[in-house]
Design a protein around this motif. Structure first.
Motif, short mmCIF file in Angstrom:
data_model
loop_
_atom_site.label_atom_id
_atom_site.label_comp_id
_atom_site.label_asym_id
_atom_site.label_seq_id
_atom_site.Cartn_x
_atom_site.Cartn_y
_atom_site.Cartn_z
N HIS A 172 1.08 -1.05 -0.17
CA HIS A 172 -0.31 0.18 -0.09
C HIS A 172 0.92 1.18 -0.05
CE1 HIS A 172 0.87 -0.10 4.51
NE2 HIS A 172 0.68 0.91 4.39
N TRP A 173 0.44 2.57 -0.46
CA TRP A 173 1.07 3.57 -0.50
C TRP A 173 1.19 4.22 0.75
CZ3 TRP A 173 -1.06 8.39 0.35
CH2 TRP A 173 -2.14 8.57 0.44
N PHE A 174 1.99 5.12 1.08
CA PHE A 174 2.13 5.81 2.54
C PHE A 174 2.37 7.00 2.31
CE2 PHE A 174 6.31 3.99 2.19
CZ PHE A 174 6.97 5.00 2.65
N GLY A 175 2.75 7.48 1.14
CA GLY A 175 3.21 8.86 0.99
C GLY A 175 3.51 9.18 -0.50
N SER A 176 3.43 10.66 -0.89
CA SER A 176 3.77 11.00 -2.24
C SER A 176 4.26 12.36 -2.13
CB SER A 176 2.47 11.05 -3.13
OG SER A 176 1.52 11.84 -2.45
N LYS A 177 5.15 12.82 -3.16
CA LYS A 177 5.85 14.07 -3.12
C LYS A 177 6.00 14.42 -4.73
CE LYS A 177 10.32 12.76 -1.78
NZ LYS A 177 11.18 13.20 -3.08
N THR A 178 6.54 15.69 -4.89
CA THR A 178 7.10 15.91 -6.13
C THR A 178 8.71 16.17 -5.88
OG1 THR A 178 6.77 18.22 -6.02
CG2 THR A 178 5.38 17.02 -7.39
N ASN A 179 9.67 15.56 -6.51
CA ASN A 179 11.16 15.48 -6.22
C ASN A 179 11.79 16.80 -6.65
OD1 ASN A 179 11.66 15.10 -8.72
ND2 ASN A 179 12.02 12.66 -8.66
N SER A 180 13.21 16.98 -6.35
CA SER A 180 13.87 18.05 -6.96
C SER A 180 13.86 18.34 -8.58
CB SER A 180 15.20 18.05 -6.64
OG SER A 180 15.95 16.78 -7.15
N LYS A 181 13.59 17.19 -9.11
CA LYS A 181 13.66 17.32 -10.80
C LYS A 181 11.97 17.65 -11.23
CE LYS A 181 17.25 14.06 -11.64
NZ LYS A 181 17.67 12.88 -12.38
N ASN A 182 11.06 17.94 -10.23
CA ASN A 182 9.67 18.18 -10.48
C ASN A 182 9.10 16.94 -10.92
OD1 ASN A 182 8.42 20.54 -10.03
ND2 ASN A 182 8.25 21.32 -11.99
N GLN A 183 9.58 16.09 -10.56
CA GLN A 183 8.79 14.66 -10.82
C GLN A 183 7.81 14.11 -9.79
OE1 GLN A 183 12.52 12.56 -11.49
NE2 GLN A 183 12.41 12.63 -13.76
N PHE A 184 6.71 13.53 -10.16
CA PHE A 184 6.01 12.97 -9.01
C PHE A 184 6.34 11.59 -8.66
CE2 PHE A 184 1.34 10.88 -8.48
CZ PHE A 184 1.41 11.52 -7.28
N GLU A 185 6.17 11.55 -7.37
CA GLU A 185 6.65 10.16 -6.82
C GLU A 185 5.76 9.57 -5.85
OE1 GLU A 185 11.58 10.54 -6.68
OE2 GLU A 185 10.43 11.14 -4.67
N ILE A 186 5.70 8.17 -5.81
CA ILE A 186 4.56 7.68 -5.06
C ILE A 186 5.32 6.49 -4.19
CG2 ILE A 186 2.68 5.94 -4.79
CD1 ILE A 186 1.58 7.37 -7.31
#
Length: 775
Positions: free
Chosen positions: A63-77
């Motif tokens: 299951h997912w527990f977090g998400s963010k955009t990284n320093s390269k402006n990419q979406f991460e799950i």
């Protein structure tokens, strides 16, 4: 991971908190009714379209527990799951060129192994560092588990981690006997490294200085809704005041930003983000809205009516954005039915193409109905040339609820009057959801169409016992799409004493036990009138005075046994707000602890009445009763219908309306558990029979604030089949005549309170009811 799987039973108390302000300084009142505040326009940056991202095929238990955009402006799950070797694996899925690329998160996996913990929440602090909140479980050796929350920080080299857990998380909970503590949620970290977090039980925001290693006092800030931080300022939603409150944690400056009326839907589940230019981003079921720092209006860039935001089986759990000339917004929707995968979408500039509507179908309901809404969404997908309108007359109103003035924006009587005016004025909808409406009157006036042909050939396999009840001289004018089942639960064989209210009163008197916890007279009458109404009526629907006398005399005995109160009857009482749903009486805690060692109450109760309408409630019931060798049975073979659907005679699109009703009862809609009742489609109901070998957890809070729990094997296919078999034996609906019930409850209330004798109350109830029926 563990904490997200914990569920709680019993009646949930709504905790009210006031927004923070400077000490000894009154907050200025906000003019939330001004035109510029409540206006909503299309954002200057244009409309945004919803685009579905590639859906991740996660491993079992992942299951997912977090998400963010990284320093390269990419979406991460970020996701985690336990491997077959017992070690927790942590993964990061990065969106690159339209697809997700998977990689392991070594520093987090190292922490999982060394701390024996599972990641629960990801936090990217305002200073750019990455943190993960863990839940650490410890086997105490006596069949129980104990644990606490852990906070780690990614090391500068990216290979390891630093344990930065506040010491008081351990110190204040080390000697307490409960499952997990202190139940930390929503970790945020400011630019100057102030840790902000909520404790799940009191919903109060707490603060800890990570640099100094000490708790700090930032004033009293309490919220049940979402909050975010930007630099050293905290933004949080105040559902009561319909505002977004802003507090600078350095200088204690505060501000309240009213949310536009068109954006206020479901603020309790809304998500917040703050952009680099201090624009506030708010996402809820109504859409995606922006309020700029200097702007006076909220701007809607995504209308939530026709996309994932308003799907009844999905709830938005995460919201991220990317920087650049054109912002892109990413959202993760968690499936609330646990039968489908989570949904990952993005919103980027460009308008959704609106199909050219050649036909129109209007569905009207007094209440926002999850199953109907789900069917509407599916119908729009399969009928792109049809404009489908779903009009809800009564909207939930938090202000009214908190002031004990009801749960909706208008009274039931006014809502019915509005519906009748539309129908009689020639503006009748094609389809009516008839919950709380005067159905008999509609049938007599020829408003409803005979829809028996849709069910006669068994192409829609509706439960026979339910369909048979609603057939009237071979005609069928309406049918419930969902049903609930009121159940008695007890720890002894009690079935022979539940047939009549007189039996119940006599047995309790003989045994010297309380039937249930104390309640008000009106609630007591409503509970038993709803399920034992046949005791007082003749075959032609009139009141039998002798039966009513016995009924009220029995209720008087029960009222004295439990010490019932004299609270006034109010028109916002639950039995009026949703018409046919009785107040749930004794919490499962009471019946459970009546048998087990009591850690909360000393009082032992004989019965618990629970209100089963979804898989989770049944799984919990079966699991808890297995702990005490208890039994459960339907109350008088009564069921509670909901989503009662009918087609109007005046519809201009009868074939289209029939197609919608067919879809509403199809397996594609009925099999989805939306927590609003069991399916009436027999094949869908049978599919709910599952052999669940997962573990359930029953938890509660003791008077001293400690949390306790018992673990149990949740359910077997045999257990679940017994529930399905019970549903197939139900014979008649709960007493749902709002006006008739009002007459009986009012008269019974006056008798139980002592204002009238039994004879006076019976005579007055019978007389008023006879006039009501004749009219």
């Amino acid at each position: 991971m563990y904490k997200k799987s914990v569920f709680y039973l019993g009646i949930l108390a709504l905790l009210l908190f006031s927004a923070c302000s400077k000490k000894n300084e009154k907050e200025p009142e906000q003019d939330t009714k001004s035109q510029d505040v409540n206006s909503v326009s299309i954002a200057s940056e244009g409309n945004y379209a919803e685009i579905e991202l590639p859906q991740l095929k996660l491993e079992p238990e992942e299951h997912w527990f977090g998400s963010k955009t990284n320093s390269k402006n990419q979406f991460e799950i970020y996701t985690c799951f336990d491997t077959s070797h017992g070690e927790t694996k942590v993964c990061c899925y990065t969106l690159i060129d339209g697809d997700f690329q998977k990689a392991s998160v070594g520093w987090a996996e190292k922490a999982c192994k060394e701390l024996n913990a599972s990641p629960d929440e990801l936090c990217q602090s305002e200073d750019g560092n990455e943190y993960i909140q863990f839940v650490r479980a410890i086997d105490t050796g006596d069949g129980k588990r104990k644990g606490t929350d852990v906070l780690i920080k990614k090391s500068e080299d990216g290979e390891g981690y630093e344990n930065v857990t506040p010491s008081h998380w351990y110190d204040e909970n080390s000697d307490k006997d409960y499952y997990f503590g202190p139940f930390i949620a929503q970790i945020k970290i400011t630019k100057n490294q102030i840790l902000c977090y909520k404790e799940d039980f009191n919903k109060e925001l707490c603060f800890y200085d990570l640099k100094k290693g000490e708790k700090i006092d930032c004033g009293s800030i309490s919220t049940q809704e979402d909050y975010v931080v930007k630099e050293n300022t905290i933004y949080y939603i105040d559902e009561v005041k319909k505002t977004i409150n802003v507090q600078n944690l350095e200088n204690d400056e505060t501000e309240q930003i009213p949310v536009a009326s068109n954006c206020q839907a479901d603020l309790t589940t809304a998500l917040l983000q703050v952009m680099p230019d201090d624009s506030i981003l708010l996402m809820n079921t109504a859409g995606l809205h922006i309020k700029t720092k200097s702007g006076t209006m909220w701007e809607t860039i995504v209308d939530g009516n026709h996309n994932s935001m308003s799907k009844p089986n999905y709830q938005a759990k995460a919201l991220c954005f990317t920087l650049g000339e054109n912002h892109t917004y990413y959202a993760i929707y968690q499936n609330t039915t646990h039968e489908l995968d989570d949904l990952y979408v993005k919103y980027e500039p460009g308008a959704n193409e609106e199909p050219t509507s050649t036909k129109e179908l209007t569905i009207c309901s007094l209440y926002n109905n999850p199953t109907v809404k789900y069917a509407v969404d599916r119908f729009r997908v399969t009928h792109k040339d049809v404009k489908v309108n779903y009009n809800v007359i009564r909207q939930f109103n938090m202000d009214n609820y908190l002031k004990s003035e009801g749960s909706y924006d208008i009274l039931l009587e006014d809502a019915i009057r509005t519906m009748n005016t539309e129908i009689l004025g020639g503006n009748s909808p094609d389809i009516i959801i008839l919950d709380d409406l005067p159905i008999s009157s509609y049938i007599e006036k020829g408003i409803l169409m005979d829809i028996s042909e849709l069910f006669d050939d068994q192409s829609i396999p509706v439960l026979k016992n339910i369909a048979d009840y609603y057939r009237n001289d071979s005609k069928l004018y309406y049918m419930p799409a969902r049903i609930h089942m009121p159940l008695y639960a007890t720890y002894e064989d009690f079935s022979s004493h539940t047939k009549t209210v007189e039996d119940l009163a006599a047995y309790c008197e003989e045994k010297g036990v309380k039937l249930r916890e104390s309640c008000g007279y009106a609630q007591l009458v409503n509970l038993f009138l709803s399920t034992y109404y046949e005791e007082i009526f003749t075959s032609d629907g009139q009141i039998d005075k002798d039966r009513l006398t016995t009924f009220l005399n029995s209720l008087d005995k029960i009222a004295k046994q439990i010490g019932a109160g004299e609270e006034p009857i109010t028109r916002w009482h639950p039995c009026y707000d949703n018409g046919i749903v009785p107040e749930v009486s004794v919490r499962m805690n009471d019946i459970f602890l009546g048998k087990a060692d009591s850690l909360m109450w000393d009082q032992q109760y004989l019965l618990s009445t629970t209100f089963a309408g979804n898989n989770r409630e049944i799984l919990n019931l079966i699991g808890i009763m297995s702990l005490i060798d208890g039994t459960y049975e339907p109350i008088n073979q009564i069921f509670v219908p909901s989503s009662l659907v009918g087609i109007t005679q005046s519809t201009k699109n009868p074939d289209l309306a029939k197609e919608f009703v067919t879809m509403l009862f199809s397996d594609g809609v009925q099999h989805v558990d939306l927590w609003d009742g069991f399916p009436v489609n027999e094949e869908s109901l049978n599919s709910w029979v599952k052999d669940g070998d997962s573990i359930g957890l029953y938890s509660w809070s003791a008077e001293n604030g400690e949390q306790h729990s018992y673990r149990f094997d949740r359910v077997t296919a045999e257990n679940m089949q017994s529930i399905v078999d019970m549903l197939k034996t139900l014979e008649q609906p709960i007493y749902d005549d709002v006006n008739g019930r009002d007459i009986i409850i009012t008269g019974a209330f006056e008798y139980l309170k002592g204002d009238k004798t039994l004879e006076q109350a019976v005579d007055e109830i019978a007389q008023k009811f006879s006039i009501y029926v004749s009219e």
